[in-house]
Design a protein around this motif. Structure first.
Motif, PDB file in Angstrom:
ATOM      1  N   ALA A 132       0.845  -1.196   0.000  1.00  0.00           N
ATOM      2  CA  ALA A 132       0.000   0.000   0.000  1.00  0.00           C
ATOM      3  C   ALA A 132       0.883   1.249   0.000  1.00  0.00           C
ATOM      4  O   ALA A 132       1.786   1.398   0.826  1.00  0.00           O
ATOM      5  N   ALA A 133       0.629   2.146  -0.942  1.00  0.00           N
ATOM      6  CA  ALA A 133       1.374   3.404  -1.028  1.00  0.00           C
ATOM      7  C   ALA A 133       0.612   4.467  -0.238  1.00  0.00           C
ATOM      8  O   ALA A 133      -0.357   5.046  -0.727  1.00  0.00           O
ATOM      9  N   ALA A 134       1.034   4.699   0.997  1.00  0.00           N
ATOM     10  CA  ALA A 134       0.370   5.667   1.868  1.00  0.00           C
ATOM     11  C   ALA A 134       1.352   6.789   2.189  1.00  0.00           C
ATOM     12  O   ALA A 134       2.518   6.529   2.519  1.00  0.00           O
ATOM     13  N   TYR A 135       0.893   8.019   2.115  1.00  0.00           N
ATOM     14  CA  TYR A 135       1.759   9.177   2.355  1.00  0.00           C
ATOM     15  C   TYR A 135       1.019  10.218   3.189  1.00  0.00           C
ATOM     16  O   TYR A 135      -0.201  10.339   3.131  1.00  0.00           O
ATOM     17  N   SER A 136       1.815  10.981   3.956  1.00  0.00           N
ATOM     18  CA  SER A 136       1.295  12.115   4.718  1.00  0.00           C
ATOM     19  C   SER A 136       2.060  13.362   4.333  1.00  0.00           C
ATOM     20  O   SER A 136       3.172  13.297   3.788  1.00  0.00           O
ATOM     21  N   LEU A 137       1.475  14.507   4.646  1.00  0.00           N
ATOM     22  CA  LEU A 137       2.135  15.782   4.422  1.00  0.00           C
ATOM     23  C   LEU A 137       3.121  16.068   5.544  1.00  0.00           C
ATOM     24  O   LEU A 137       3.004  15.533   6.648  1.00  0.00           O
TER      25      LEU A 137
END
Length: 436
Positions: free
Chosen positions: A211-216
């Motif tokens: 899963a490609a999950a990103y946050s700022l």
């Protein structure tokens, strides 16, 4: 806590968070894209942030929001939106912070059900990532202008959070589940926060490595003013009281990283978009003495206790701010509209030099040998921390830090080779006495 019937109007936008050439702001306005009503699956709805053009011109969503209900979320939820900022680098060919997706990949559609919707994954150009999925009411691709992708160095790889919705019972040919995003623990001086979007998997199991999950990301702005100077003795008279100083360092924290018992969570967004954690340094006189004898003299003092553990515990409990370590990741809920993690800099909390001031809060005894015909004053540097709202009002109890190992002294007249510096000791009485 806000209820479904409580909407928080935002009269004007907050000052945007700047991270390199990326501008980040928030909106509480949404448009419903699609609802699962009639699909056979549990009820859910998908919403697209729609910031008012007159308030946030040029701002785009990073993806859609998935809600496990069908009630109107405008004014109830908050979500990050982004805009291209001015270049912050001297490099003439610096890449833009944002880009349109190159295309979309359909990962699910509600076929063979009483509802017609689809979910799409934005395909980012090289050097960019997509931070959320996009929905459509029907099976047509969304517009390439529906969302923006973000340059890879402006985000942080994150973890899969909690389940929001799955399509069990929909009759769709492909399984699907929607999940929230949880940022990792922040590094020193930064805040990591989820934009409010969701990611998906073609199964009902929680996705992990694929899963490609990103946050700022954002850096905690820190305003630094000149540090106070150690007082100088100009004669044998007692030192003059010190003037109350201005704040030495001030950390600026966004509304979602601070709890405030006097405001609803989203209300902070409109009334106090930023909080100021001010550290005020001041030299505090521990003791002074004038040796009028013809031989050296031992003087003793006691430095009072500075840090009150209970005050610090109360401060952390009512504000969520951790001083000695990273905030634990706060999962989005009624009390925390944004999922985030944060950590203050070590220089701001003094922990880059010594951790003892946060551990040793008891009084300490001090002894110093003063040569004949000398005046000596012993000082300890105290740092008081105050949390202030945007309007300057105090938002929590204050607390004070002092390094138990750090003492400074001033003497008159000044002769370095004859004065023995004061030092903490144990087991000594506090009364003044001659050296044996």
């Amino acid at each position: 806590m806000p209820t479904d019937n409580t909407a928080i109007p935002v009269a004007k936008p907050m000052e945007s968070i700047k991270f390199d050439n990326l501008l980040i702001n928030f909106t509480t306005e949404f448009q419903r894209v699609w609802s699962t009503k009639g699909s056979g699956a549990e009820l859910a709805s998908f919403w697209r942030p729609s910031p008012a053009p007159d308030l946030l011109p040029g701002y785009f969503p990073l993806g859609d929001l998935a809600a496990s209900a069908d009630s109107n979320i405008s004014g109830q939820r908050v979500m990050a939106v982004v805009c291209e900022g001015d270049p912050q680098s001297n490099e003439p060919h610096q890449q833009k912070a944002l880009s349109r997706p190159d295309d979309y990949e359909q990962i699910w559609k509600s076929s063979d059900s009483g509802s017609s919707g689809a979910i799409w994954r934005p395909i980012p150009p090289d050097g960019y990532v997509a931070l959320g999925l996009v929905c459509s009411n029907g099976h047509d691709k969304p517009s390439l202008n529906a969302v923006r992708c973000v340059r890879t160095d402006l985000v942080i790889a994150s973890n899969v959070g909690d389940l929001i919705w799955n399509d069990k019972g929909s009759g769709a040919k492909v399984d699907f589940s929607a999940w929230s995003i949880t940022p990792p623990n922040a590094e020193e001086g930064e805040i990591y926060f989820a934009p409010g979007t969701f990611i998906g998997a073609n199964s009902y199991d929680k996705p992990f490595t694929h899963a490609a999950a990103y946050s700022l990301r954002m850096q905690i702005p820190l305003q630094i003013n000149p540090a106070p100077q150690l007082p100088v003795l100009t004669g044998f008279s007692a030192p003059q009281p010190l003037e109350t100083p201005a704040a030495t360092q001030t950390a600026r924290l966004p509304w979602f990283a601070v709890e405030d018992n006097f405001m609803l969570p989203i209300e902070r967004f409109s009334k106090s978009p930023y909080y100021h954690l001010a550290r005020t340094d001041q030299y505090v006189l521990i003791g002074e003495g004038h040796n009028t004898d013809e031989k050296s003299k031992l003087l003793r003092w006691s430095a009072p206790r500075t840090l009150i553990d209970k005050l610090l515990q109360v401060f952390t409990r009512i504000t969520s701010i951790e001083v000695k370590s990273a905030w634990p990741t706060r999962v989005s809920e009624a009390g925390h509209p944004v999922t985030y993690s944060a950590r203050l800099t070590k220089s701001f909390t003094h922990t880059e030099k010594s951790f003892s001031g946060w551990v040793k809060s008891q009084a300490i005894d001090i002894a110093a040998i003063i040569p004949k015909n000398r005046m000596l004053a012993v000082y300890q540097l105290h740092s008081r921390y105050d949390l202030l709202r945007e309007d300057g009002t105090q938002a929590a109890v204050s607390f004070t830090y002092a390094d138990s190992d750090g003492l400074d002294f001033a003497e008159y007249p000044r002769e370095d080779n004859e004065v023995c510096a004061p030092a903490p000791v144990t087991g000594l009485p506090t009364a003044t006495d001659n050296a044996p």
